[in-house]
Design a protein around this motif. Sequence first.
Motif, mmCIF file in Angstrom:
data_model
loop_
_atom_site.group_PDB
_atom_site.id
_atom_site.type_symbol
_atom_site.label_atom_id
_atom_site.label_comp_id
_atom_site.label_asym_id
_atom_site.label_seq_id
_atom_site.Cartn_x
_atom_site.Cartn_y
_atom_site.Cartn_z
ATOM 1 N N GLU A 1 28.896 1.766 52.960
ATOM 2 C CA GLU A 1 29.064 0.816 51.930
ATOM 3 C C GLU A 1 28.072 -0.192 52.027
ATOM 4 O OE1 GLU A 1 33.703 1.121 53.776
ATOM 5 O OE2 GLU A 1 32.342 -0.273 54.545
ATOM 6 N N ALA B 1 30.805 -4.485 49.209
ATOM 7 C CA ALA B 1 32.304 -4.085 48.717
ATOM 8 C C ALA B 1 31.987 -3.630 47.414
ATOM 9 C CB ALA B 1 33.113 -5.286 48.904
ATOM 10 N N GLY B 2 31.498 -4.310 46.506
ATOM 11 C CA GLY B 2 31.335 -4.229 45.101
ATOM 12 C C GLY B 2 30.910 -2.604 44.860
ATOM 13 N N LEU C 1 33.358 0.153 45.853
ATOM 14 C CA LEU C 1 34.405 0.374 44.702
ATOM 15 C C LEU C 1 33.981 0.909 43.510
ATOM 16 C CD1 LEU C 1 36.094 -3.166 45.394
ATOM 17 C CD2 LEU C 1 37.000 -0.990 46.390
ATOM 18 N N LEU D 1 33.868 4.724 43.921
ATOM 19 C CA LEU D 1 35.225 5.434 44.010
ATOM 20 C C LEU D 1 35.496 5.285 42.645
ATOM 21 C CD1 LEU D 1 36.644 3.811 47.409
ATOM 22 C CD2 LEU D 1 35.607 6.170 47.027
ATOM 23 N N ARG D 2 35.521 4.336 42.028
ATOM 24 C CA ARG D 2 36.002 4.282 40.439
ATOM 25 C C ARG D 2 35.083 4.977 39.815
ATOM 26 N NH1 ARG D 2 38.994 2.969 43.392
ATOM 27 N NH2 ARG D 2 40.007 0.862 43.619
ATOM 28 N N SER E 1 40.274 11.190 42.751
ATOM 29 C CA SER E 1 40.177 10.079 43.945
ATOM 30 C C SER E 1 39.883 10.862 45.400
ATOM 31 C CB SER E 1 41.805 9.427 44.079
ATOM 32 O OG SER E 1 41.818 8.587 42.958
#
Length: 155
Positions: free
Chosen positions: A60, A63-64, A67, A70-71, A91
């Motif tokens: 990671e 954080a952005g 995310l 994953l999106r 997912s």
Amino acid sequence: MRESKALELGFKPKAYLREFTYVARDPKDQLLLGPSYATDKVLSRAGLTKQDIDVFEFHEAFAGQILAVLRALESENFCRNYMGRSEAFGSIPLEKFNTWGGSLSLGHPFGATGVRIATMAANRLIHEDGQLALLAACAAGGHAVGQILERYPSS
């Protein structure tokens, strides 16, 4: 080190590298999204699906970034138009994802992130009685690595 030499020296292997891939994307449009490409590619090269994976360990960067990765994997549009898939990857099961903490909570020492997530994945495979782990990490703009670790048979 060769397996025979490790065993001769009394080392007890935990896992071995079954498959790996490196990817690079244009950092202008897809900065740090490399793990989405590496995830799909390493599974394909290994002849596996995400359902075969017991442990997911992703770096990671922030954080952005995670995310967004994953999106992207969940997005039918992204997977079709950028990854060349016929459908969304889908997912990643969060109950298998960075469950002992990731780079955001544990840190990612410069130059040691890869060994940290590989060691974490190997230890999780043993602790959680799993067989396969998928590791992914972004690096230097549009680059990324994807790896499949397999638990060593006697660990």
